[in-house]
Write a protein that holds these residues in place. Structure first.
Motif, mmCIF file in Angstrom:
data_model
loop_
_atom_site.group_PDB
_atom_site.id
_atom_site.type_symbol
_atom_site.label_atom_id
_atom_site.label_comp_id
_atom_site.label_asym_id
_atom_site.label_seq_id
_atom_site.Cartn_x
_atom_site.Cartn_y
_atom_site.Cartn_z
ATOM 1 N N GLY A 1 -5.518 7.681 -11.780
ATOM 2 C CA GLY A 1 -5.091 6.556 -10.946
ATOM 3 C C GLY A 1 -5.750 5.239 -11.269
ATOM 4 N N GLU A 2 -6.887 5.271 -11.968
ATOM 5 C CA GLU A 2 -7.602 4.038 -12.297
ATOM 6 C C GLU A 2 -6.842 3.171 -13.289
ATOM 7 O OE1 GLU A 2 -11.478 5.169 -13.595
ATOM 8 O OE2 GLU A 2 -12.019 6.127 -11.692
ATOM 9 N N LEU A 3 -5.924 3.781 -14.017
ATOM 10 C CA LEU A 3 -5.167 3.040 -15.042
ATOM 11 C C LEU A 3 -3.756 2.684 -14.572
ATOM 12 C CD1 LEU A 3 -6.201 5.243 -18.114
ATOM 13 C CD2 LEU A 3 -7.246 3.095 -17.357
ATOM 14 N N MET A 4 -3.433 3.010 -13.333
ATOM 15 C CA MET A 4 -2.080 2.794 -12.818
ATOM 16 C C MET A 4 -1.956 1.430 -12.139
ATOM 17 S SD MET A 4 -1.294 6.562 -11.208
ATOM 18 C CE MET A 4 -1.050 7.981 -12.264
ATOM 19 N N HIS B 1 -7.267 4.134 -5.682
ATOM 20 C CA HIS B 1 -8.639 4.483 -5.307
ATOM 21 C C HIS B 1 -8.586 5.754 -4.477
ATOM 22 C CE1 HIS B 1 -10.512 0.192 -5.773
ATOM 23 N NE2 HIS B 1 -10.209 0.757 -6.917
ATOM 24 N N GLY B 2 -9.237 6.791 -4.938
ATOM 25 C CA GLY B 2 -9.164 8.074 -4.255
ATOM 26 C C GLY B 2 -10.468 8.509 -3.618
ATOM 27 N N TYR B 3 -10.350 9.182 -2.486
ATOM 28 C CA TYR B 3 -11.489 9.741 -1.764
ATOM 29 C C TYR B 3 -11.220 11.228 -1.560
ATOM 30 C CZ TYR B 3 -12.072 4.777 -0.691
ATOM 31 O OH TYR B 3 -12.196 3.412 -0.788
ATOM 32 N N ILE B 4 -12.247 12.033 -1.753
ATOM 33 C CA ILE B 4 -12.108 13.483 -1.612
ATOM 34 C C ILE B 4 -13.000 13.962 -0.472
ATOM 35 C CG2 ILE B 4 -12.238 15.715 -2.774
ATOM 36 C CD1 ILE B 4 -12.281 14.046 -5.460
ATOM 37 N N ARG C 1 -11.662 15.037 -8.792
ATOM 38 C CA ARG C 1 -12.156 13.764 -9.319
ATOM 39 C C ARG C 1 -11.518 13.467 -10.682
ATOM 40 N NH1 ARG C 1 -17.544 15.697 -7.668
ATOM 41 N NH2 ARG C 1 -18.061 14.755 -5.647
ATOM 42 N N ILE C 2 -11.369 14.517 -11.483
ATOM 43 C CA ILE C 2 -10.737 14.362 -12.799
ATOM 44 C C ILE C 2 -9.284 13.920 -12.623
ATOM 45 C CG2 ILE C 2 -9.960 15.607 -14.862
ATOM 46 C CD1 ILE C 2 -12.519 17.363 -14.543
ATOM 47 N N ALA C 3 -8.575 14.537 -11.660
ATOM 48 C CA ALA C 3 -7.179 14.167 -11.393
ATOM 49 C C ALA C 3 -7.081 12.718 -10.935
ATOM 50 C CB ALA C 3 -6.594 15.105 -10.336
ATOM 51 N N LEU C 4 -8.038 12.275 -10.129
ATOM 52 C CA LEU C 4 -8.010 10.905 -9.603
ATOM 53 C C LEU C 4 -8.298 9.860 -10.675
ATOM 54 C CD1 LEU C 4 -9.770 11.352 -6.140
ATOM 55 C CD2 LEU C 4 -7.410 10.639 -6.535
ATOM 56 N N LYS C 5 -8.978 10.253 -11.765
ATOM 57 C CA LYS C 5 -9.252 9.322 -12.865
ATOM 58 C C LYS C 5 -7.964 8.701 -13.394
ATOM 59 C CE LYS C 5 -13.715 9.089 -13.866
ATOM 60 N NZ LYS C 5 -14.409 7.777 -13.989
ATOM 61 N N GLN D 1 0.602 -4.201 2.469
ATOM 62 C CA GLN D 1 -0.009 -4.420 1.166
ATOM 63 C C GLN D 1 0.474 -5.724 0.518
ATOM 64 O OE1 GLN D 1 2.372 -2.242 1.822
ATOM 65 N NE2 GLN D 1 3.823 -2.050 0.139
ATOM 66 N N LYS D 2 -0.371 -6.262 -0.367
ATOM 67 C CA LYS D 2 -0.038 -7.447 -1.157
ATOM 68 C C LYS D 2 0.147 -7.012 -2.604
ATOM 69 C CE LYS D 2 -2.872 -10.312 1.894
ATOM 70 N NZ LYS D 2 -4.101 -11.148 1.991
ATOM 71 N N PRO D 3 0.706 -7.876 -3.448
ATOM 72 C CA PRO D 3 0.873 -7.511 -4.864
ATOM 73 C C PRO D 3 -0.433 -7.119 -5.546
ATOM 74 C CG PRO D 3 2.153 -9.463 -4.351
ATOM 75 C CD PRO D 3 1.321 -9.172 -3.141
ATOM 76 N N THR D 4 -1.563 -7.645 -5.029
ATOM 77 C CA THR D 4 -2.869 -7.346 -5.634
ATOM 78 C C THR D 4 -3.580 -6.163 -4.965
ATOM 79 O OG1 THR D 4 -3.849 -8.998 -4.158
ATOM 80 C CG2 THR D 4 -3.231 -9.737 -6.377
ATOM 81 N N SER D 5 -2.956 -5.568 -3.946
ATOM 82 C CA SER D 5 -3.607 -4.482 -3.200
ATOM 83 C C SER D 5 -3.732 -3.208 -4.025
ATOM 84 C CB SER D 5 -2.813 -4.161 -1.929
ATOM 85 O OG SER D 5 -2.804 -5.243 -1.039
ATOM 86 N N ASP D 6 -4.866 -2.536 -3.886
ATOM 87 C CA ASP D 6 -5.027 -1.195 -4.458
ATOM 88 C C ASP D 6 -4.362 -0.188 -3.531
ATOM 89 O OD1 ASP D 6 -6.570 -2.178 -6.565
ATOM 90 O OD2 ASP D 6 -8.424 -1.994 -5.421
ATOM 91 N N LEU D 7 -4.034 0.970 -4.069
ATOM 92 C CA LEU D 7 -3.448 2.046 -3.266
ATOM 93 C C LEU D 7 -4.550 3.050 -2.939
ATOM 94 C CD1 LEU D 7 -0.971 3.464 -2.058
ATOM 95 C CD2 LEU D 7 -0.518 4.454 -4.295
ATOM 96 N N ASP D 8 -4.956 3.082 -1.672
ATOM 97 C CA ASP D 8 -6.007 4.006 -1.234
ATOM 98 C C ASP D 8 -5.400 5.348 -0.853
ATOM 99 O OD1 ASP D 8 -8.030 2.099 -1.496
ATOM 100 O OD2 ASP D 8 -7.686 1.322 0.523
#
Length: 221
Positions: free
Chosen positions: A162-165, A170-173, A156-160, A134-141
């Motif tokens: 993560g958008e502010l962290m 980025h979450g996939y279910i 999906r509500i729980a993953l919301k 990962q790079k400093p700009t990488s998202d956490l998948d």
């Protein structure tokens, strides 16, 4: 203070005369569970120079039916045993590998996990973080695998969260059957990528049940 889960794991290890270092011998089988390995390959992957130590650890895992052992000429060949029902050791080995990755913001994953009420799920880190590239700009998948009967909405509500962290998560279910179908599908996909490159944060045993079933039906990475 240790958690009940950590204490249980320590007892399992101790009762079978194993050390956490010994469980790291399972690393090759975790990274490529569909492959066969020689003792020399296992030593190289685990960076353990002691032939005797690795040989004895493999012998214990074979006795516990975690791996299989066969002869090919004069060479011992080892493979993971997909018929094994006791998944504690693989779960512990995954946990040890997870603990070594101090560069991952597990406190953020814990915030998401705390919002999930049903304990029967798997949470995995994928992408560049799983590879350690990962790079400093990488998202956490991350991927969450849930029972087929579960509604995806609470996840999906729980993953919301993560958008502010930082890094942004980025979450996939995936329902269990969806993930299984990705593994046995001939085309390359995110499920196969996760099987090859992941950090298991939670639910290792549920993950291995799906993986082993897929392996029995032709999944080879």
């Amino acid at each position: 203070m240790k958690s009940n889960k950590s204490t249980k794991m320590d007892k399992i290890i101790h009762n079978n005369g194993l050390l956490k270092q010994g469980l790291l011998i399972l690393k090759p089988f975790i990274k490529e569970p569909w492959r066969e390995f020689t003792l020399t390959e296992i030593k190289a992957i685990t960076k353990n120079k002691s032939h005797h130590y690795v040989f004895e650890a493999l012998k214990k895992f074979a006795k516990l039916n975690i791996i299989t052992e066969k002869k090919k000429g004069n060479t011992n060949i080892y493979a993971i045993n997909p018929e094994n029902q006791d998944l504690h050791y693989l779960a512990i080995a995954e946990s040890i590998l997870k603990e070594k990755r101090t560069d991952i913001q597990y406190k953020n994953l814990k915030q998401i996990a705390n919002k999930i009420k049903n304990p029967f799920y798997t949470l995995m880190v994928g992408g560049s973080y799983a590879e350690g590239k990962q790079k400093p700009t990488s998202d956490l998948d991350i991927a969450i695998i849930i029972p087929d009967s579960e509604d995806k909405k609470p996840y999906r509500i729980a993953l919301k969260e993560g958008e502010l962290m930082i890094p942004e998560i980025h979450g996939y279910i995936f329902a269990k059957e969806e993930f299984y179908q990705m593994l046995i599908n001939e085309e390359y996909n995110f499920g196969k990528e996760l099987a090859r490159k992941h950090i298991l944060y939670y639910g290792a045993e549920a993950y291995y049940k799906i993986l082993f079933e897929a392996m029995k039906h032709g999944f080879k990475g």
